[in-house]
Design a protein around this motif. Structure first.
Motif, PDB file in Angstrom:
ATOM      1  N   GLN A   4      11.614  -2.848 -23.044  1.00  0.00           N
ATOM      2  CA  GLN A   4      10.371  -2.416 -23.680  1.00  0.00           C
ATOM      3  C   GLN A   4       9.198  -2.326 -22.709  1.00  0.00           C
ATOM      4  O   GLN A   4       8.346  -1.445 -22.821  1.00  0.00           O
ATOM      5  CB  GLN A   4      10.038  -3.351 -24.844  1.00  0.00           C
ATOM      6  N   VAL A   5       9.141  -3.217 -21.727  1.00  0.00           N
ATOM      7  CA  VAL A   5       8.003  -3.237 -20.819  1.00  0.00           C
ATOM      8  C   VAL A   5       8.029  -2.072 -19.833  1.00  0.00           C
ATOM      9  O   VAL A   5       7.012  -1.783 -19.187  1.00  0.00           O
ATOM     10  CB  VAL A   5       7.959  -4.581 -20.058  1.00  0.00           C
ATOM     11  N   ALA A   6       9.152  -1.357 -19.705  1.00  0.00           N
ATOM     12  CA  ALA A   6       9.275  -0.293 -18.704  1.00  0.00           C
ATOM     13  C   ALA A   6       8.201   0.773 -18.877  1.00  0.00           C
ATOM     14  O   ALA A   6       7.690   1.318 -17.893  1.00  0.00           O
ATOM     15  CB  ALA A   6      10.665   0.330 -18.761  1.00  0.00           C
TER      16      ALA A   6
ATOM     17  N   ASP B 200       6.411   8.211 -15.035  1.00  0.00           N
ATOM     18  CA  ASP B 200       5.499   8.528 -13.930  1.00  0.00           C
ATOM     19  C   ASP B 200       5.934   8.015 -12.566  1.00  0.00           C
ATOM     20  O   ASP B 200       5.263   8.291 -11.570  1.00  0.00           O
ATOM     21  CB  ASP B 200       4.100   7.967 -14.232  1.00  0.00           C
ATOM     22  N   SER B 201       7.020   7.255 -12.488  1.00  0.00           N
ATOM     23  CA  SER B 201       7.364   6.616 -11.211  1.00  0.00           C
ATOM     24  C   SER B 201       8.209   7.498 -10.302  1.00  0.00           C
ATOM     25  O   SER B 201       8.597   7.070  -9.218  1.00  0.00           O
ATOM     26  CB  SER B 201       8.109   5.294 -11.474  1.00  0.00           C
ATOM     27  N   THR B 202       8.498   8.730 -10.715  1.00  0.00           N
ATOM     28  CA  THR B 202       9.283   9.642  -9.893  1.00  0.00           C
ATOM     29  C   THR B 202       8.566  10.978  -9.749  1.00  0.00           C
ATOM     30  O   THR B 202       7.921  11.456 -10.685  1.00  0.00           O
ATOM     31  CB  THR B 202      10.688   9.881 -10.478  1.00  0.00           C
TER      32      THR B 202
ATOM     33  N   ALA C 206       2.786   0.140 -14.305  1.00  0.00           N
ATOM     34  CA  ALA C 206       1.910   1.109 -13.655  1.00  0.00           C
ATOM     35  C   ALA C 206       2.466   1.404 -12.266  1.00  0.00           C
ATOM     36  O   ALA C 206       2.390   0.542 -11.394  1.00  0.00           O
ATOM     37  CB  ALA C 206       0.494   0.561 -13.562  1.00  0.00           C
ATOM     38  N   PRO C 207       3.052   2.576 -12.048  1.00  0.00           N
ATOM     39  CA  PRO C 207       3.251   3.648 -13.019  1.00  0.00           C
ATOM     40  C   PRO C 207       4.397   3.328 -13.988  1.00  0.00           C
ATOM     41  O   PRO C 207       5.236   2.490 -13.690  1.00  0.00           O
ATOM     42  CB  PRO C 207       3.615   4.850 -12.139  1.00  0.00           C
ATOM     43  N   ALA C 208       4.384   4.019 -15.137  1.00  0.00           N
ATOM     44  CA  ALA C 208       5.466   3.846 -16.112  1.00  0.00           C
ATOM     45  C   ALA C 208       6.787   4.225 -15.456  1.00  0.00           C
ATOM     46  O   ALA C 208       6.867   5.165 -14.666  1.00  0.00           O
ATOM     47  CB  ALA C 208       5.204   4.721 -17.335  1.00  0.00           C
ATOM     48  N   LEU C 209       7.838   3.471 -15.799  1.00  0.00           N
ATOM     49  CA  LEU C 209       9.090   3.525 -15.046  1.00  0.00           C
ATOM     50  C   LEU C 209      10.060   4.576 -15.575  1.00  0.00           C
ATOM     51  O   LEU C 209      10.406   4.584 -16.759  1.00  0.00           O
ATOM     52  CB  LEU C 209       9.758   2.146 -15.103  1.00  0.00           C
TER      53      LEU C 209
ATOM     54  N   GLY D 162       0.788  -1.224   0.000  1.00  0.00           N
ATOM     55  CA  GLY D 162       0.000   0.000   0.000  1.00  0.00           C
ATOM     56  C   GLY D 162       0.818   1.270   0.000  1.00  0.00           C
ATOM     57  O   GLY D 162       0.320   2.327   0.420  1.00  0.00           O
ATOM     58  N   VAL D 163       2.061   1.197  -0.474  1.00  0.00           N
ATOM     59  CA  VAL D 163       2.920   2.383  -0.562  1.00  0.00           C
ATOM     60  C   VAL D 163       2.732   3.005  -1.939  1.00  0.00           C
ATOM     61  O   VAL D 163       3.005   2.368  -2.958  1.00  0.00           O
ATOM     62  CB  VAL D 163       4.402   2.019  -0.345  1.00  0.00           C
ATOM     63  N   ALA D 164       2.269   4.243  -1.992  1.00  0.00           N
ATOM     64  CA  ALA D 164       1.949   4.894  -3.259  1.00  0.00           C
ATOM     65  C   ALA D 164       3.224   5.328  -3.978  1.00  0.00           C
ATOM     66  O   ALA D 164       4.130   5.916  -3.372  1.00  0.00           O
ATOM     67  CB  ALA D 164       1.059   6.099  -3.018  1.00  0.00           C
ATOM     68  N   VAL D 165       3.286   5.023  -5.265  1.00  0.00           N
ATOM     69  CA  VAL D 165       4.404   5.429  -6.127  1.00  0.00           C
ATOM     70  C   VAL D 165       3.848   6.370  -7.199  1.00  0.00           C
ATOM     71  O   VAL D 165       2.895   6.019  -7.905  1.00  0.00           O
ATOM     72  CB  VAL D 165       5.054   4.198  -6.813  1.00  0.00           C
ATOM     73  N   PRO D 166       4.380   7.590  -7.294  1.00  0.00           N
ATOM     74  CA  PRO D 166       5.550   8.128  -6.592  1.00  0.00           C
ATOM     75  C   PRO D 166       5.203   9.016  -5.401  1.00  0.00           C
ATOM     76  O   PRO D 166       6.104   9.684  -4.860  1.00  0.00           O
ATOM     77  CB  PRO D 166       6.197   8.972  -7.690  1.00  0.00           C
ATOM     78  N   ALA D 167       3.931   9.072  -4.964  1.00  0.00           N
ATOM     79  CA  ALA D 167       3.544  10.014  -3.913  1.00  0.00           C
ATOM     80  C   ALA D 167       4.329   9.804  -2.629  1.00  0.00           C
ATOM     81  O   ALA D 167       4.726  10.768  -1.967  1.00  0.00           O
ATOM     82  CB  ALA D 167       2.036   9.892  -3.649  1.00  0.00           C
TER      83      ALA D 167
END
Length: 343
Positions: free
Chosen positions: A289-291, A337-339, A295-298, A273-278
Motif C-alpha cells: 500500500q505504501v508504494a 513516477d519512479s521510472t 516520493a517518487p511513487a514507485l 543526491g541522485v535524482a529519481v528517475p532523471a
C-alpha cells in the motif's frame, strides 16, 4: 417451586431440533464438506434460534480439531505478509473460524517448531506463507511436520512454495518480474542492476529468472547484469543500492525484488543526491500500500496479496485430494513516477 435455571444449548439440542445427527450438525456449523447447503442452512438457523455457540476448547479436550487455522508468516509487520493475513483472517471469519498467527523470520527450524505447537493445539488447518527454499533439504523438517499433520486429518496449504506436498497458492513471480524488466527496456534502459533477496529463496530465484529472461529476449547478456544479494528488507535495499552505486556507477535503472528493498534503494539515492528517475529509475515488486505514497511513487509489479490469503483459506476448507492442487495467481504492472527513459 422455582424452575431450573436455563442451561446453555448443546450441540445435541441443535441436532435434535434440526433433525440431523450430531456429526452432521458439527460439520455444518464448522462449514466442512459432506453436508448439503440446504441442510447446513437449516442447522445454522436452528443454532441461531437456540443461541448455540460452539465451544472450541471442549472440542480440543475431546481430541478433535478446532475451527482454528494456524497462519505462519515470516514477519507480520511486513506489509506483504500483513496483506496476506488480512485475506486469511477475513475469509476465516466468514466461515466461523479464527486464526492464530505466528512469525518465523525466515528460519525453517522456527517454522517446524511453530507447526508442532499448532498441531499440539489441534488446529484444523495450517497455512504457511512465504518463499520456500531452493534446496528442498532446507525445509525437510517442515515437510515432515506438515505430512504428519495431514495424515491425522489436518488441512495444510502453502503460499509461494514449490516442494511441499500440500495444496499451494503460487504467485506468478517470474512473469511479473519479466514485465517490470520489459518496461525498463522499452524505456531504453540497457544498464540494469538488480537488488535481490537471499539467493537460497525460491522467490528470489523465480523473480530474478523473470528479469534475466526479459533481458535475454532483448539480445542482451543477463550475465552482464549486476545482482546484489541482500536481506529482503529496507536495510537490505540500502546495502544493495550502495553496492551497485560504488561498483557499477553507470547503472541507469535498479530493480528491487520487493517494495521494502525499493524503499531502501530510494533512500540511498536521495541521500547521495541522485535524482529519481532523471538519473536512475527504480522499480519494486508486490505493490504494498505504501508504494503509491513514496516520493517518487514507485513503479512496481502488483501481486494480489489479500486475494492470495483468501484463496489459501478456501483451499484449506476443501477436502484433500491425492494430487495437491496448485492455484496460480495473476499479476500486473503498475507504472508510477519512479521510472523514465535514461538520460
Amino acid at each position: 417451586m422455582a424452575g431450573r435455571p436455563h442451561s446453555r444449548p448443546r450441540l445435541i439440542d441443535v441436532a435434535a431440533q434440526a433433525g440431523v445427527s450430531m456429526a452432521t450438525a458439527s460439520r455444518a456449523l464448522a462449514s466442512r464438506e459432506g453436508v448439503s447447503e440446504r441442510v447446513a442452512a437449516r442447522v445454522r438457523d436452528v443454532a441461531a434460534e437456540l443461541g448455540y455457540v460452539a465451544n472450541p476448547h471442549a472440542r480440543t479436550l475431546a481430541g478433535g480439531p478446532t475451527s482454528v487455522a494456524g497462519l505462519l508468516v515470516y514477519e507480520i509487520g511486513d506489509p506483504y505478509f500483513s496483506e496476506i493475513a488480512s485475506g486469511v483472517v477475513g475469509t476465516a471469519a466468514e466461515h466461523g473460524w479464527s486464526v492464530q498467527i505466528s512469525h518465523t523470520e525466515r528460519d525453517s527450524r522456527a517454522e517446524a517448531a511453530q507447526i508442532r505447537l499448532m498441531r499440539a493445539h489441534r488446529v484444523g488447518a495450517i497455512i504457511v506463507a512465504g518463499s520456500g527454499y531452493v534446496d528442498p533439504a532446507m525445509e525437510a523438517e517442515v515437510a515432515r511436520e506438515l505430512d504428519a499433520f495431514q495424515e491425522t486429518g489436518g488441512r495444510a496449504v502453502v503460499i509461494g512454495r514449490h516442494h511441499l506436498r500440500c495444496d499451494a497458492v503460487l504467485p506468478d513471480n517470474s512473469a511479473a518480474a519479466a514485465s517490470v524488466a520489459e518496461h525498463l527496456l522499452e524505456l531504453g534502459h540497457r544498464r540494469l542492476a538488480v537488488v535481490a533477496g537471499p539467493r537460497h529463496l525460491n522467490t528470489v530465484t523465480d523473480r530474478l529468472g523473470g528479469v534475466r529472461s526479459a533481458v535475454a529476449a532483448r539480445g542482451l547478456d543477463p550475465d552482464d547484469m549486476p545482482v546484489a544479494y541482500v536481506p529482503f528488507t529496507r536495510e537490505g535495499g540500502r546495502a544493495g543500492a550502495a553496492q551497485i552505486l560504488e561498483q557499477h556507477p553507470g547503472t541507469t535503472a535498479i530493480l528491487a525484488l520487493n517494495d521494502a528493498m525499493a524503499t531502501g534503494v530510494l533512500s540511498v539515492l536521495r541521500e547521495r543526491g541522485v535524482a529519481v528517475p532523471a538519473e536512475v529509475s527504480v522499480t519494486g515488486f508486490d505493490d504494498i500500500q505504501v508504494a503509491q505514497d513514496l516520493a517518487p511513487a514507485l513503479t512496481t509489479a502488483r501481486l494480489p496479496m489479500s486475494e492470495m490469503g483468501v484463496a489459501a483459506f478456501e483451499l484449506a476448507l476443501r477436502p484433500p485430494v491425492s494430487r495437491p492442487r496448485r492455484k496460480p495467481t495473476s499479476h500486473g504492472l503498475v507504472v508510477r513516477d519512479s521510472t523514465a527513459p535514461p538520460a
